[in-house]
Design an enzyme around this catalytic site. Structure first.
Site, short mmCIF file in Angstrom:
data_model
loop_
_atom_site.label_atom_id
_atom_site.label_comp_id
_atom_site.label_asym_id
_atom_site.label_seq_id
_atom_site.Cartn_x
_atom_site.Cartn_y
_atom_site.Cartn_z
N HIS A 1 -8.39 1.79 3.61
CA HIS A 1 -7.93 3.26 3.23
C HIS A 1 -8.96 3.92 2.84
CE1 HIS A 1 -4.74 6.09 2.60
NE2 HIS A 1 -5.33 6.37 1.37
N SER B 1 -4.53 10.47 3.44
CA SER B 1 -3.79 9.90 2.51
C SER B 1 -2.66 10.91 1.99
CB SER B 1 -4.65 9.58 1.38
OG SER B 1 -3.70 8.74 0.66
N GLU C 1 -5.24 -0.81 5.55
CA GLU C 1 -5.12 0.39 4.58
C GLU C 1 -5.09 -0.04 3.19
OE1 GLU C 1 -4.87 3.53 5.10
OE2 GLU C 1 -4.48 3.95 7.32
#
Length: 553
Positions: free
Chosen positions: A445, A227, A345
């Site tokens: 994610h 991330s 995600e």
């Protein structure tokens, strides 16, 4: 007179005595705290049964703590200490708001925080200065506003595979990315901001100076992150200041090649009113006053100021130009990369599992409005690639579109830009969907971090497939850290990314190699990036770079 002892009996007595002494010494060694000397002093760590020849060292200060007059200054060397520093517990995380992710990721609702937070942690499988083991430096995610080197808990799991693992804290939010005219005026280089990224450089410099004493090889350092941690690594690859500090990189669900960052001057303008709000008698707060305010007050005030811009900036020093332009022009650090994203995600961000709520388009009209605002004249092309016919289809289509735009497209572009400078790039697409409360989210994610750490989230419903996927990811990642190539015995071959083939490793309930399944939808995103690059001031050279391969157009 002593009785006569037969020779063989005496030998047996000696053998027994030696055995007892050997066992006693071994028992003492097993329970003795591992210790060594680093550049700032002597440290004592923690012995771990899973690392019988190694140890963990937690909460090591890698820089002077950024408090008082050092708030909003580049990191300074850690002061030396006398005696022994007990490196047996994580240092506090940098100041941040409570995170909705913590209960799932670590099974707790809060973590200790303090502005004195520049600590790192080391796990080594072989505590010997000549071991020459490859090194992984993990840079955590969290939007550059939350997280710490404590999560995800990768260290012990990956160290068991023969690598030295380092995780770090770095300044976040108002403490890590605040830029103002006042701060730039006092700086010898006349710039401010990017303190969090400078902390990352300081930690990498610490690794160069010290990691050999833990068994690590300074010539085999891999930086990895997920991330915003991956985005920060992308910025490091674009920064000349990072040259020589690492030799390869793993970027999970975050890159900078499709981003246009503000300049430090633009951020200064946006942030200048913040000091006005904290002043008295209609006078803005001075830097001296701002540096005396409690960290929690600054954190709270920043959270209520929507105009504040707290993100990496093109400052002419750490980032000398837009990273997107750096990669187009082939001026990034020439290193192998492993990069990719998950299938779904953004599904987790609107999920109550992590305290999220949805503010996304729910109707066709709202979807069109979003596309018009985001993509301007290119909105019709994006809609054609991601069409919705009814209001009911909008949430699913939006999830796919934004997952592709913010993550899938950029990971593939990074692989193409890396291949274009003749460096190995390995692209993945993670598709493993969970069970129970996670089933509706698909491959979301941060999900792959569970398999890399073998620490599953609180509500995760385990299945027999989990261990197989975990072993595949760890096998690929560790071999890349060791060699710059993920391919290893017992796993399907993973080819380097070549734009004319456009192959990705599909990591899910089966592991296969296939063309990137989303690539046909990406051309509008490339057009959108090209338009923004063309309009960058002083970056006309970016538009005259060698043409990208046809598949990335």
């Amino acid at each position: 007179m002593e009785p006569m002892v037969p020779e063989h009996a005496r030998a047996l007595q000696c053998l027994a005595l030696n055995t007892i002494l050997t066992l006693a010494i071994a028992a003492h060694a097993q329970h003795a705290a591992p210790a060594l000397a680093i550049d700032a002093g002597r440290i004592e760590g923690v012995a771990l049964p899973t690392l019988p020849q190694g140890a963990a060292f937690l909460g090591i200060p890698y820089a002077a703590q950024p408090v008082g007059d050092l708030r909003w200054r580049p990191p300074q060397p850690a002061p030396a200490w006398s005696g022994v520093l007990h490196a047996k517990a994580y240092g506090p995380a940098c100041p941040q708001a409570p995170s909705g992710w913590l209960p799932e990721m670590l099974g707790k609702t809060s973590m200790a925080t303090d502005e004195a937070c520049l600590y790192l942690n080391v796990w080594t499988p072989h505590l010997a200065p000549n071991a020459k083991l490859p090194v992984l430096v993990w840079i955590h995610g969290g939007g550059n506003v939350e997280g710490s080197g404590e999560w995800p808990p990768l260290g012990e799991t990956l160290a068991r595979r023969g690598i030295v693992v380092v995780s770090i804290n770095y300044r976040l939010g108002i403490f890590g990315f605040y830029a103002t005219p006042q701060l730039s005026a006092e700086s010898a280089e006349h710039r401010s901001g990017n303190y969090g990224q400078l902390d990352q450089l300081a930690a990498l410099d610490w690794v160069q100076k010290n990691i050999a004493r833990f068994g690590g090889d300074i010539h085999q350092v891999t930086v990895a992150g997920q991330s915003s941690g991956a985005l920060d690594i992308c910025n490091l690859i674009a920064s000349p200041l990072a040259a020589g500090l690492f030799q390869r990189a793993i970027l999970e669900s975050g890159v900078c090649v499709d981003s246009i960052f503000p300049t430090s001057r633009e951020i200064e303008v946006a942030n200048a009113p913040f000091a006005d709000h904290l002043g008295t008698n209609n006078q803005p707060a001075s830097l001296a006053q701002l540096r005396t305010l409690p960290a929690q007050q600054l954190l709270d005030d920043a959270a209520h100021d929507d105009a504040l811009d707290l993100e990496p900036a093109v400052d002419g020093h750490f980032l000398r130009e837009q990273p997107a332009a750096t990669f187009v022009l082939g001026r990034q650090l020439p290193i192998p990369i492993l990069a990719g994203s998950t299938e779904n995600e953004v599904s987790i961000f609107a999920s109550p599992i992590v305290g999220g709520s949805s503010h996304r388009p729910q109707t066709l009209a709202a979807y069109h409005q979003f596309l018009d605002k985001k993509f301007g004249p290119l909105a019709p092309q994006v809609f054609a690639a991601y069409p919705a016919m009814t209001d009911a289809e909008v949430p699913r289509v939006f999830n796919t579109m934004f997952s592709d735009f913010d993550f899938g497209f950029s990971a593939r572009l990074l692989a193409a830009e890396t291949a274009r400078i003749h460096q190995p790039a390995y692209l993945y697409h993670f598709t493993y969907a969970g069970r129970g409360p996670f089933a509706a989210l698909g491959a979301f994610h941060a999900e792959e971090l569970m398999f890399l750490s073998q620490r599953y989230w609180t509500s995760w419903v385990k299945t027999p497939d989990d261990a197989r996927v975990s072993n595949a990811l760890i096998g690929y990642w560790v071999h890349f850290i060791q060699t710059g190539n993920p391919n290893t015995a017992g796993l399907p071959r993973w080819p380097t990314y070549q734009p004319h083939q456009d192959l990705a490793q599909i990591l899910g309930r089966s592991v296969t190699t296939a063309p990137d399944p989303r690539a046909a939808r990406f051309p509008p995103f490339q057009q959108y990036l090209d338009v923004r690059l063309e309009h960058l001031p002083n970056h006309g050279a970016a538009t005259s770079a060698p043409a990208r391969p046809a598949s990335s157009q």
